[in-house]
Design a protein around this motif. Structure first.
Motif, PDB file in Angstrom:
ATOM      1  N   LEU A 154       0.847  -1.190   0.000  1.00  0.00           N
ATOM      2  CA  LEU A 154       0.000   0.000   0.000  1.00  0.00           C
ATOM      3  C   LEU A 154       0.883   1.241   0.000  1.00  0.00           C
ATOM      4  O   LEU A 154       1.791   1.379   0.824  1.00  0.00           O
ATOM      5  N   LEU A 155       0.627   2.164  -0.937  1.00  0.00           N
ATOM      6  CA  LEU A 155       1.394   3.399  -1.059  1.00  0.00           C
ATOM      7  C   LEU A 155       0.460   4.587  -0.852  1.00  0.00           C
ATOM      8  O   LEU A 155      -0.600   4.658  -1.483  1.00  0.00           O
ATOM      9  N   PRO A 156       0.814   5.542   0.017  1.00  0.00           N
ATOM     10  CA  PRO A 156      -0.052   6.696   0.263  1.00  0.00           C
ATOM     11  C   PRO A 156      -0.042   7.674  -0.898  1.00  0.00           C
ATOM     12  O   PRO A 156       0.899   7.699  -1.713  1.00  0.00           O
ATOM     13  N   ALA A 157      -1.053   8.506  -0.967  1.00  0.00           N
ATOM     14  CA  ALA A 157      -1.167   9.477  -2.057  1.00  0.00           C
ATOM     15  C   ALA A 157      -0.037  10.495  -2.017  1.00  0.00           C
ATOM     16  O   ALA A 157       0.377  11.014  -3.065  1.00  0.00           O
ATOM     17  N   GLU A 158       0.476  10.800  -0.826  1.00  0.00           N
ATOM     18  CA  GLU A 158       1.545  11.789  -0.716  1.00  0.00           C
ATOM     19  C   GLU A 158       2.825  11.342  -1.396  1.00  0.00           C
ATOM     20  O   GLU A 158       3.685  12.168  -1.721  1.00  0.00           O
ATOM     21  N   GLN A 159       2.969  10.056  -1.632  1.00  0.00           N
ATOM     22  CA  GLN A 159       4.204   9.543  -2.216  1.00  0.00           C
ATOM     23  C   GLN A 159       4.256   9.723  -3.722  1.00  0.00           C
ATOM     24  O   GLN A 159       5.316   9.508  -4.337  1.00  0.00           O
ATOM     25  N   LEU A 160       3.138  10.105  -4.346  1.00  0.00           N
ATOM     26  CA  LEU A 160       3.133  10.451  -5.770  1.00  0.00           C
ATOM     27  C   LEU A 160       2.978  11.963  -5.862  1.00  0.00           C
ATOM     28  O   LEU A 160       1.878  12.494  -5.709  1.00  0.00           O
ATOM     29  N   PRO A 161       4.066  12.718  -6.089  1.00  0.00           N
ATOM     30  CA  PRO A 161       4.023  14.183  -5.990  1.00  0.00           C
ATOM     31  C   PRO A 161       3.140  14.819  -7.051  1.00  0.00           C
ATOM     32  O   PRO A 161       3.227  14.490  -8.233  1.00  0.00           O
ATOM     33  N   LEU A 162       2.297  15.737  -6.608  1.00  0.00           N
ATOM     34  CA  LEU A 162       1.440  16.465  -7.542  1.00  0.00           C
ATOM     35  C   LEU A 162       2.246  17.388  -8.444  1.00  0.00           C
ATOM     36  O   LEU A 162       1.859  17.657  -9.587  1.00  0.00           O
ATOM     37  N   GLU A 163       3.351  17.909  -7.933  1.00  0.00           N
ATOM     38  CA  GLU A 163       4.138  18.876  -8.699  1.00  0.00           C
ATOM     39  C   GLU A 163       5.037  18.235  -9.743  1.00  0.00           C
ATOM     40  O   GLU A 163       5.727  18.938 -10.489  1.00  0.00           O
ATOM     41  N   LYS A 164       5.052  16.905  -9.822  1.00  0.00           N
ATOM     42  CA  LYS A 164       5.903  16.206 -10.773  1.00  0.00           C
ATOM     43  C   LYS A 164       5.260  16.243 -12.157  1.00  0.00           C
ATOM     44  O   LYS A 164       4.297  15.521 -12.445  1.00  0.00           O
ATOM     45  N   SER A 165       5.763  17.106 -13.038  1.00  0.00           N
ATOM     46  CA  SER A 165       5.260  17.232 -14.406  1.00  0.00           C
ATOM     47  C   SER A 165       6.442  17.440 -15.336  1.00  0.00           C
ATOM     48  O   SER A 165       7.419  18.110 -14.977  1.00  0.00           O
ATOM     49  N   ALA A 166       6.384  16.859 -16.517  1.00  0.00           N
ATOM     50  CA  ALA A 166       7.484  16.980 -17.482  1.00  0.00           C
ATOM     51  C   ALA A 166       6.976  16.563 -18.856  1.00  0.00           C
ATOM     52  O   ALA A 166       5.963  15.868 -18.998  1.00  0.00           O
ATOM     53  N   THR A 167       7.680  17.019 -19.882  1.00  0.00           N
ATOM     54  CA  THR A 167       7.426  16.632 -21.261  1.00  0.00           C
ATOM     55  C   THR A 167       8.517  15.672 -21.705  1.00  0.00           C
ATOM     56  O   THR A 167       9.709  15.989 -21.605  1.00  0.00           O
ATOM     57  N   LEU A 168       8.142  14.516 -22.208  1.00  0.00           N
ATOM     58  CA  LEU A 168       9.081  13.462 -22.579  1.00  0.00           C
ATOM     59  C   LEU A 168       9.057  13.253 -24.092  1.00  0.00           C
ATOM     60  O   LEU A 168       8.134  13.712 -24.786  1.00  0.00           O
ATOM     61  N   PRO A 169      10.050  12.566 -24.632  1.00  0.00           N
ATOM     62  CA  PRO A 169      10.064  12.304 -26.087  1.00  0.00           C
ATOM     63  C   PRO A 169       8.898  11.422 -26.528  1.00  0.00           C
ATOM     64  O   PRO A 169       8.227  10.777 -25.724  1.00  0.00           O
ATOM     65  N   TYR A 170       8.676  11.419 -27.832  1.00  0.00           N
ATOM     66  CA  TYR A 170       7.664  10.580 -28.486  1.00  0.00           C
ATOM     67  C   TYR A 170       6.251  10.866 -27.981  1.00  0.00           C
ATOM     68  O   TYR A 170       5.419   9.964 -27.874  1.00  0.00           O
ATOM     69  N   GLY A 171       5.975  12.110 -27.675  1.00  0.00           N
ATOM     70  CA  GLY A 171       4.623  12.506 -27.300  1.00  0.00           C
ATOM     71  C   GLY A 171       4.203  12.133 -25.898  1.00  0.00           C
ATOM     72  O   GLY A 171       3.043  12.273 -25.545  1.00  0.00           O
ATOM     73  N   ARG A 172       5.149  11.640 -25.085  1.00  0.00           N
ATOM     74  CA  ARG A 172       4.815  11.270 -23.720  1.00  0.00           C
ATOM     75  C   ARG A 172       4.945  12.490 -22.804  1.00  0.00           C
ATOM     76  O   ARG A 172       5.711  13.412 -23.078  1.00  0.00           O
ATOM     77  N   GLU A 173       4.213  12.465 -21.696  1.00  0.00           N
ATOM     78  CA  GLU A 173       4.286  13.545 -20.721  1.00  0.00           C
ATOM     79  C   GLU A 173       3.940  13.016 -19.343  1.00  0.00           C
ATOM     80  O   GLU A 173       3.262  11.992 -19.209  1.00  0.00           O
ATOM     81  N   VAL A 174       4.444  13.720 -18.348  1.00  0.00           N
ATOM     82  CA  VAL A 174       4.174  13.385 -16.958  1.00  0.00           C
ATOM     83  C   VAL A 174       3.297  14.482 -16.377  1.00  0.00           C
ATOM     84  O   VAL A 174       3.656  15.660 -16.410  1.00  0.00           O
ATOM     85  N   LEU A 175       2.122  14.094 -15.875  1.00  0.00           N
ATOM     86  CA  LEU A 175       1.183  15.028 -15.267  1.00  0.00           C
ATOM     87  C   LEU A 175       0.890  14.573 -13.851  1.00  0.00           C
ATOM     88  O   LEU A 175       0.415  13.455 -13.635  1.00  0.00           O
ATOM     89  N   MET A 176       1.217  15.414 -12.882  1.00  0.00           N
ATOM     90  CA  MET A 176       0.956  15.133 -11.472  1.00  0.00           C
ATOM     91  C   MET A 176       1.496  13.763 -11.055  1.00  0.00           C
ATOM     92  O   MET A 176       0.857  13.015 -10.348  1.00  0.00           O
ATOM     93  N   GLY A 177       2.684  13.431 -11.565  1.00  0.00           N
ATOM     94  CA  GLY A 177       3.354  12.198 -11.183  1.00  0.00           C
ATOM     95  C   GLY A 177       3.002  10.992 -12.019  1.00  0.00           C
ATOM     96  O   GLY A 177       3.591   9.924 -11.831  1.00  0.00           O
ATOM     97  N   ILE A 178       2.064  11.114 -12.959  1.00  0.00           N
ATOM     98  CA  ILE A 178       1.619   9.985 -13.778  1.00  0.00           C
ATOM     99  C   ILE A 178       2.096  10.199 -15.206  1.00  0.00           C
ATOM    100  O   ILE A 178       1.881  11.275 -15.784  1.00  0.00           O
ATOM    101  N   GLU A 179       2.724   9.193 -15.774  1.00  0.00           N
ATOM    102  CA  GLU A 179       3.254   9.279 -17.142  1.00  0.00           C
ATOM    103  C   GLU A 179       2.226   8.741 -18.128  1.00  0.00           C
ATOM    104  O   GLU A 179       1.705   7.634 -17.968  1.00  0.00           O
TER     105      GLU A 179
END
Length: 494
Positions: A154-179
């Motif tokens: 079990l992983l708490p919600a705080e462990q996936l940072p909301l501020e984690k966002s990035a643009t990755l190659p090949y049209g991928r992106e990270v929004l609120m910690g989710i790729e």
């Protein structure tokens, strides 16, 4: 159009703007300060989701009403557990599957502090407090000695940072910690190695990428395209916090009033005989105590005044009741469950409140817990069990139905009679009734058959049922006793 509008149209060709007919869309004087927002739910979560979650956590731990609401929500959503019943037709294979699952539930927790159904309860409470929860599949070695080499972390919600966002190659992106990939499908989760508020210092702030196939993200979607969850308690947070502050102020006022404080005043601040040995406060002022039967003589010019704090009056109870009603409505948990106050409740109000709460819980169970948590866990468990050789590899083993915990009877006798009548009329099957009570119908039938076989072998006889003719005859006898023949009574039976 009036004459002026027609003349304007003839000169400019502009049609008059239609007047807003929806009252909530008008910019009238009393609605002028109402500003609507066009932000998406994801934008709102990104801006204030972290603070909202921390406030919800703190309130659910410290506020008595919020804590009781979280416990009631968890108990009704999960109870003793939402349990599977395999749909395999082979009775022997199904029994083997169910026994293996029962053994594995005690080994499911990677931390070893609870079983699989305890994890369900922790997930439900996390959704109430934080709005979401994550489970990571941890595949173990066969040498570890588990019935099925799989555990859940079990992983708490705080462990996936909301501020984690990035643009990755090949049209991928990270929004609120989710790729996400170019098609918008979830591909990975970028978790912190440790909880940001944990006592562990090793690896603080570092993230690790975990494939989406190894993660279960559980939250209640409220809007299309929603990425992260919102706490179930969120709408009630402001009122609960302000009500808690108000209660604290009232407790302090009552405490001061109960102290029965007295103040001695005198025209000048000269020393008075008898104060030299008196205890003093931090400011050096003398403190004089009162004892039972004391008759204190005051010096000329001195006066004594007792504190008399203003009482809250008769509005306190009504204000508390109405505010708590609003908080309970926002949380979707009945007032009686949150406060334990049954003074204004009766049978009808309790029944209606419980039925409405059950509808909401059933929706949450099937749409969120079963769909997002139970089904993925079962599918992965069947896969790992087949790979380890614990069960035969067959695709039909994934077919399963999940049975939520039974609801307590509101009126046991009436509800049971209604179920029996529905079965007799062909409106409901015995299986439906048994499953509504949280049991597997086939397992119940097997146990009944085993009990009857054991009774016959031991020569036992229990009067559990009576034949239909005997029952009808008994009813006729009862009617004759209650309503005697008109000829014997000398009058009309009517």
């Amino acid at each position: 159009m009036n004459l002026f509008q027609r003349l304007r149209y003839a000169l400019t060709g502009d049609l008059p703007l239609p007047r807003a007919q929806l009252e909530a869309a008008r910019a009238a004087r009393r609605l002028a300060s109402w500003r609507g927002g066009n932000e998406s739910l994801n934008s709102l979560i990104l801006q204030g989701g972290g603070l909202l979650r921390s406030r919800a956590r703190e309130l659910a731990r410290s506020n008595p009403y919020a804590s009781n609401a979280a416990s009631s929500f968890t108990a009704h959503a999960v109870g003793a557990g939402i349990k599977p019943s395999s749909l395999v037709e082979d009775a022997g294979l199904k029994d083997q599957l169910q026994r293996l699952w029962l053994d594995w539930t005690d080994e499911a927790d990677a931390d070893g502090v609870t079983d699989f159904y305890g994890l369900q309860a922790m997930v439900a409470r996390a959704l109430f407090e934080a709005g979401e929860c994550f489970i990571r599949f941890r595949v173990r070695r066969v040498e570890d000695g588990l019935s099925v080499p799989l555990q859940l972390q079990l992983l708490p919600a705080e462990q996936l940072p909301l501020e984690k966002s990035a643009t990755l190659p090949y049209g991928r992106e990270v929004l609120m910690g989710i790729e996400f990939d170019a098609r918008g499908q979830r591909r990975a989760y970028h978790f912190l190695k440790n909880h940001p508020g944990d006592i562990r210092q090793l690896g603080r702030g570092e993230t690790v990428r975990i494939p989406a196939s190894e993660i279960i993200h559980i939250f209640q979607p409220l809007q299309e395209g929603q990425i992260r969850g919102l706490p179930w308690i969120a709408p009630a947070l402001p009122k609960l916090w302000l009500l808690d502050q108000y209660d604290d102020a009232e407790l302090d006022r009552k405490k001061v009033a109960a102290m029965f404080a007295a103040f001695i005043t005198r025209p000048q601040a000269e020393d008075v005989m008898g104060e030299d040995d008196a205890p003093r406060d931090d400011d050096g002022a003398a403190l004089l105590g009162l004892q039972p039967g004391t008759m204190q003589l005051l010096l000329p010019g001195e006066d004594i005044k007792f504190s008399d704090p203003a009482d809250v009056g008769g509005s306190y109870e009504a204000f508390q009741y109405r505010t708590l009603l609003a908080c309970c409505s926002a949380m979707g948990v009945p007032y009686t469950n949150v406060t334990g106050d049954l003074r204004q409740a009766n049978y009808s109000s309790l029944r209606e409140g419980k039925l409405e709460f059950r509808r909401r819980m059933e929706q949450f169970q099937h749409n969120t817990l079963i769909f997002q948590l139970c089904r993925p866990v079962w599918n992965r468990w069947v896969r790992e069990a087949a790979l380890s050789g614990a069960i035969p590899n067959h695709y039909q083993l994934k077919q399963v139905k999940w049975i939520p915990p039974k609801w307590d009877w509101v009126d046991p006798l009436k509800d049971r009679k209604a179920e029996i009548e529905a079965i007799k009329a062909g409106l409901k099957s015995r299986s439906d009734v048994i499953e509504s009570e949280g049991y597997d119908a086939e397992e119940v039938d097997r146990r009944i058959a085993a009990d009857q076989q054991r009774e016959r072998e031991l020569g036992l006889s229990f009067e559990t049922t009576q034949s239909a003719p005997a029952a009808e005859q008994r009813e006729d006898i009862d009617e004759e006793i209650l309503v005697p023949d008109a000829r014997e009574s000398g009058g009309s039976a009517a």
